[in-house]
Design an enzyme around this catalytic site. Structure first.
Site, mmCIF file in Angstrom:
data_model
loop_
_atom_site.group_PDB
_atom_site.id
_atom_site.type_symbol
_atom_site.label_atom_id
_atom_site.label_comp_id
_atom_site.label_asym_id
_atom_site.label_seq_id
_atom_site.Cartn_x
_atom_site.Cartn_y
_atom_site.Cartn_z
ATOM 1 C CG ASP A 165 -1.848 -1.180 1.286
ATOM 2 O OD1 ASP A 165 -1.643 -2.144 0.523
ATOM 3 O OD2 ASP A 165 -2.778 -1.155 2.104
ATOM 4 C CE1 TYR A 350 -0.147 -2.196 6.897
ATOM 5 C CE2 TYR A 350 -0.457 -0.640 5.116
ATOM 6 C CZ TYR A 350 -0.942 -1.649 5.908
ATOM 7 O OH TYR A 350 -2.202 -2.089 5.695
ATOM 8 C CD GLU A 394 -1.069 -6.264 8.983
ATOM 9 O OE1 GLU A 394 -1.224 -5.748 10.111
ATOM 10 O OE2 GLU A 394 -1.612 -5.810 7.956
HETATM 11 C C1 GLC Z 1 -3.145 -4.412 4.043
HETATM 12 C C2 GLC Z 1 -2.017 -4.909 3.155
HETATM 13 C C3 GLC Z 1 -2.596 -5.721 2.006
HETATM 14 C C4 GLC Z 1 -3.449 -6.852 2.575
HETATM 15 C C5 GLC Z 1 -4.488 -6.325 3.574
HETATM 16 C C6 GLC Z 1 -5.196 -7.437 4.316
HETATM 17 O O1 GLC Z 1 -3.972 -3.544 3.370
HETATM 18 O O2 GLC Z 1 -1.259 -3.845 2.661
HETATM 19 O O3 GLC Z 1 -1.573 -6.223 1.194
HETATM 20 O O4 GLC Z 1 -4.057 -7.545 1.563
HETATM 21 O O5 GLC Z 1 -3.881 -5.510 4.511
HETATM 22 O O6 GLC Z 1 -4.293 -8.246 4.991
#
Ligand code: GLC
Length: 430
Positions: A165, A350, A394
């Site tokens: 993102d 991130y 994550e």
């Molecule tokens: C965030 C990440 C994306 C992922 C989502 C759900 O937006 O950047 O890549 O798919 O989270 O985990």
């Protein structure tokens, strides 16, 4: 330290806990719906012990597919309060409700893996045959709607589409977007996760401006591809798509679908050739701002993914291994999501530095395929150490390995089950 047996148990528990009956939420608190590429990776995790459930994950994702073939980034199967931007912010028309953008197309690769590993080939063939036209339509959407001039480079119109993102690759393209909305007060993510680990408010204003632009075009696919004020070729999507084309071609062969195979070969040839336009003078691949023709100034984890698409051979793999060597003094765990020696690096924010297991999985496959098993083995060993020492978070700080963002994350659980729990299974994702 956790043992592998503990992690096996925990990973299955996480998938069970996040299962909403046919689809899996990435994380109960931060992401309460079905996400596109998350589901493809989660399907690989289920495939280890429940093949039927693995197919179902993909089938449910395609309930969100649009008539033009697009598979949205999020399917909002059920309402949830704790997420922004939800259906009203997207203003799309679909039942179940969805976003208006896509995400990296991993589904065909997942379908191939599940099919190839199936204990019951006839049953798997029936599932694959039913899914095939939908997968084909989604690839056609990328290659035609998102490449309206047939250049071989597919267009991404929103940073969230890339799945990475807030990568520094999108800084310059986003700086050219003039924000017309202010959405800080609507955000919910910062109440669940430390704000220093999330994108900024300015970032949110710009990306929601892009959503407003697409709404004004009534989400018409080609108009969006040609007219949004952010248009980039993401080296990640470009690579993941071509790799998935190869996997779909393999499935076409298994299922005897000759005409589809010819169409897929055409896309593969055209897009494979186009990677040369993404080569920077230092011999690494970059994302491109399609509005200006400029390549991204920094290398990201996406720059390693052409190997996963079977683009570039051992010479390219050697060059990329050299990049990892240069980065090694700055990080204890590969692969940081962006260049740790660049000023844009942020090891906890991130996609501006942290390590993500799903990207490591694909990079590992690519290095091995290009003859660098040694690099693949190093990435796999460091990824395994990360989760044994720090859990199924994550994403992870590449210096210390600390788990960041949401805890007990579905795709991290899946990567344990399908990859890291089996250090002797080899590095190929097939
Ligand atoms: C965030 C990440 C994306 C992922 C989502 C759900 O937006 O950047 O890549 O798919 O989270 O985990």
């Amino acid at each position: 330290m956790t043992t592998p047996a503990d992690l096996d148990r925990l990973a299955r528990e996480i998938l069970a806990r996040n299962d909403r009956g046919g689809y899996t939420v990435p994380n109960e608190k931060v992401y309460p719906f079905q996400w596109n590429w998350d589901s493809a990776f989660v399907a690989l995790g289920f495939a280890v012990y429940d093949e039927d459930r693995a197919w179902r994950e993909l089938e449910t994702l395609f309930l969100g597919q649009w008539d033009d073939g697009m598979v949205p980034s999020i399917v909002f199967h059920q309402p949830a309060e704790n997420y922004y931007p939800g259906p009203p912010a997207w203003g799309t028309r679909h039942d179940p409700p969805t976003t208006g953008i896509s995400q990296p197309p991993v589904a065909a690769t997942a379908a191939r893996v599940i099919y190839a590993g199936s204990a019951d080939r006839p049953a798997a063939a029936a599932r694959a045959r039913a899914l095939f036209p939908k997968l084909m339509a989604s690839h056609r959407w990328w290659h035609e709607v998102r490449d309206p001039d047939g250049t071989g480079l597919v267009t991404v119109t929103h940073p969230w589409e890339t799945g990475r993102d807030n990568s520094p690759e999108w800084d310059a393209p986003l700086a050219a977007v003039t924000p017309t909305v202010s959405v800080a007060a609507l955000r919910k993510d910062k109440t669940h996760v430390n704000a220093s680990e999330r994108p900024t408010d300015d970032f949110y204003d710009r990306v929601m401006t892009l959503v407003e632009e697409a709404k004004a075009l009534h989400w018409d696919g080609k108009a969006v591809a040609r007219r949004l004020s952010l248009r980039v070729c993401d080296i990640g999507i470009q690579s993941i798509l071509v790799r998935a084309d190869h996997d779909l071609l393999w499935l076409a062969g298994e299922l005897g679908l000759a005409a589809e195979a010819v169409e897929l070969e055409g896309w593969i040839d055209r897009s494979t050739l186009a990677f040369d336009r993404l080569l920077a003078p230092d011999g690494t691949w970059r994302s491109m701002d399609l509005r200006t023709g400029k390549l991204a100034p920094t290398i990201s984890s996406g720059s390693f993914l052409p190997l996963y698409a079977r683009v570039g051979g051992q010479a390219a793999a050697d060059r990329l291994a050299g990049v990892l060597d240069r980065w090694a003094p700055a990080v204890s765990y590969a692969v940081p999501s962006s260049d740790p020696l660049a000023p844009t690096y942020d090891p906890v924010r991130y996609w501006r530095g942290p390590v993500w297991l799903v990207v490591n999985r694909m990079i590992c496959d690519g290095f091995a395929a290009a003859g660098r098993d040694d690099v693949a083995a190093r990435i796999a060993a460091q990824s395994r150490a990360l989760v044994l020492e720090h859990g199924l978070a994550e994403y992870f700080d590449p210096r210390t390995g600390e788990g960041l963002g949401g805890r007990d994350f579905s795709w991290s659980a899946a990567m344990w089950l399908a990859w890291l729990a089996r250090p002797d299974a080899g590095f190929a994702l097939t």
